[in-house]
Design a protein around this motif. Structure first.
Motif, PDB file in Angstrom:
ATOM      1  N   GLY A  67       1.049  -1.074  -0.248  1.00 48.26           N
ATOM      2  CA  GLY A  67       0.266   0.185  -0.471  1.00 48.26           C
ATOM      3  C   GLY A  67       1.018   1.160  -0.219  1.00 48.26           C
ATOM      4  N   LEU A  68       0.139   2.121  -0.748  1.00 51.55           N
ATOM      5  CA  LEU A  68       0.837   3.539  -1.237  1.00 51.55           C
ATOM      6  C   LEU A  68       0.770   4.345   0.330  1.00 51.55           C
ATOM      7  CD1 LEU A  68       3.253   5.128  -4.190  1.00 51.55           C
ATOM      8  CD2 LEU A  68       1.621   6.074  -2.491  1.00 51.55           C
ATOM      9  N   PHE A  69       1.221   5.359   0.027  1.00 50.55           N
ATOM     10  CA  PHE A  69       0.812   6.510   1.417  1.00 50.55           C
ATOM     11  C   PHE A  69       1.820   7.576   1.314  1.00 50.55           C
ATOM     12  CE2 PHE A  69      -0.677   2.464   3.315  1.00 50.55           C
ATOM     13  CZ  PHE A  69      -2.597   1.964   3.542  1.00 50.55           C
ATOM     14  N   VAL A  70       0.906   8.966   1.166  1.00 49.12           N
ATOM     15  CA  VAL A  70       1.684  10.153   1.548  1.00 49.12           C
ATOM     16  C   VAL A  70       1.108  10.776   3.062  1.00 49.12           C
ATOM     17  CG1 VAL A  70       2.209  12.397   0.409  1.00 49.12           C
ATOM     18  CG2 VAL A  70       1.692   9.807  -1.392  1.00 49.12           C
ATOM     19  N   ASP A  71       1.989  10.400   3.619  1.00 44.11           N
ATOM     20  CA  ASP A  71       2.443  11.096   5.314  1.00 44.11           C
ATOM     21  C   ASP A  71       0.503  11.306   5.677  1.00 44.11           C
ATOM     22  OD1 ASP A  71       3.815  12.686   5.427  1.00 44.11           O
ATOM     23  OD2 ASP A  71       3.891  14.368   3.280  1.00 44.11           O
ATOM     24  N   ALA A  72       0.516   9.926   5.584  1.00 41.85           N
ATOM     25  CA  ALA A  72      -1.204   9.514   5.759  1.00 41.85           C
ATOM     26  C   ALA A  72      -1.290   9.115   7.856  1.00 41.85           C
ATOM     27  CB  ALA A  72      -1.639   8.017   5.284  1.00 41.85           C
ATOM     28  N   ASP A  73      -1.932   9.393   8.176  1.00 39.39           N
ATOM     29  CA  ASP A  73      -2.168   8.906   9.311  1.00 39.39           C
ATOM     30  C   ASP A  73      -2.917   7.735   9.536  1.00 39.39           C
ATOM     31  OD1 ASP A  73      -5.047   8.823   9.229  1.00 39.39           O
ATOM     32  OD2 ASP A  73      -6.255  10.752   9.526  1.00 39.39           O
ATOM     33  N   ASP A  74      -3.125   7.836  11.447  1.00 36.25           N
ATOM     34  CA  ASP A  74      -3.271   6.112  11.501  1.00 36.25           C
ATOM     35  C   ASP A  74      -4.577   5.602  10.808  1.00 36.25           C
ATOM     36  OD1 ASP A  74      -0.388   5.951  12.527  1.00 36.25           O
ATOM     37  OD2 ASP A  74      -1.150   6.020  14.687  1.00 36.25           O
ATOM     38  N   THR A  75      -5.636   6.598  11.012  1.00 34.64           N
ATOM     39  CA  THR A  75      -6.829   6.283  10.618  1.00 34.64           C
ATOM     40  C   THR A  75      -6.014   5.903   9.372  1.00 34.64           C
ATOM     41  OG1 THR A  75      -7.976   7.803  12.033  1.00 34.64           O
ATOM     42  CG2 THR A  75      -9.196   7.076  10.414  1.00 34.64           C
ATOM     43  N   LEU A  76      -6.253   5.735   8.465  1.00 39.36           N
ATOM     44  CA  LEU A  76      -6.056   5.523   7.200  1.00 39.36           C
ATOM     45  C   LEU A  76      -5.776   4.830   6.661  1.00 39.36           C
ATOM     46  CD1 LEU A  76      -7.196   6.246   4.121  1.00 39.36           C
ATOM     47  CD2 LEU A  76      -4.907   7.666   4.170  1.00 39.36           C
ATOM     48  N   LEU A  77      -4.183   5.022   7.535  1.00 41.89           N
ATOM     49  CA  LEU A  77      -3.207   3.628   7.269  1.00 41.89           C
ATOM     50  C   LEU A  77      -4.067   1.931   7.879  1.00 41.89           C
ATOM     51  CD1 LEU A  77       0.218   4.761   8.795  1.00 41.89           C
ATOM     52  CD2 LEU A  77       0.090   3.400   6.350  1.00 41.89           C
TER      53      LEU A  77
END
Length: 211
Positions: free
Chosen positions: A59-69
């Protein structure tokens, strides 16, 4: 030993099946709303169930918070997390500890100093992905931009690493010859339009990477 292959930005069943058929090791799922490749949790879940254990999902994330992760990791049953923003080593280590999954850290490269910065992530990230630096205000990746691969000749890190940025079926073999990268990652290089994967280009990319 052949380089591992990641096809990033997969958003449709035909692209997923093409990556599996071409024996890519990783399918990249993007969880970043500004991207044309962004996946809703339900779509990611459907793709994950279709994939089963035939391909590993990053999964690719950009400065994501823990909720989205957390939501995305659960929905897509991810095998790894790729952080593609400005996450410092402490955040990378925090994500790794919280989710218990391998964490990849993408670093934008435009100079030798950018390559050297990878050393700060030793012990925090499981893999460093050297990608091209994009213009300010643009998406952090998936723009089809390449960087000067010769900058990697000075890299002496002990971490597993990969090469991204502007890789296509036409240049990936040359990129591998020149950099000896243990992993290559492509997204826009196997598309017919932004966010639309081309199954023939996926097949051609994987074939060229293993040539």
């Amino acid at each position: 030993m052949a380089a591992e292959i990641k096809i990033c930005g997969i958003a449709a069943p035909d692209a997923l099946e093409a990556a599996i058929k071409a024996r890519a090791e990783y399918a990249g799922f993007v969880f970043y709303p500004p991207s044309p490749r962004n996946l809703a949790p339900k779509v990611a879940g459907d793709l994950a169930r279709r994939a089963g254990d035939r391909i590993r999902r990053i999964g690719l994330f950009v400065d994501a918070d823990d909720t989205l992760l957390n939501e995305s990791v659960e929905a897509a049953d991810l095998n790894g997390i790729q952080l593609h923003g400005s996450e410092p080593p402490a955040r990378v280590a925090e994500v790794k500890a919280r989710f218990g999954l391998p964490v990849w850290k993408a670093l934008p490269v435009a100079s030798s100093n950018d390559v050297a910065a990878a050393e700060k992530y030793e012990g925090a990230a499981d893999l460093i992905l050297f990608d091209a630096r994009t213009p300010k205000g643009a998406l952090p990746g998936g723009m089809g931009l390449a960087f000067d691969w010769s900058l990697l000749t000075a890299w002496r890190g002990r971490m597993f690493w990969g090469l991204a940025g502007g890789l296509t079926p036409d240049n990936v073999a040359d990129a591998l010859r020149r950099t000896k990268a243990p992993l290559v990652d492509t997204s826009s290089g196997v598309e017919s339009a932004p966010g639309v994967k081309d199954v023939d280009r996926i097949a051609a990319f994987c074939k060229a990477a293993r040539r």
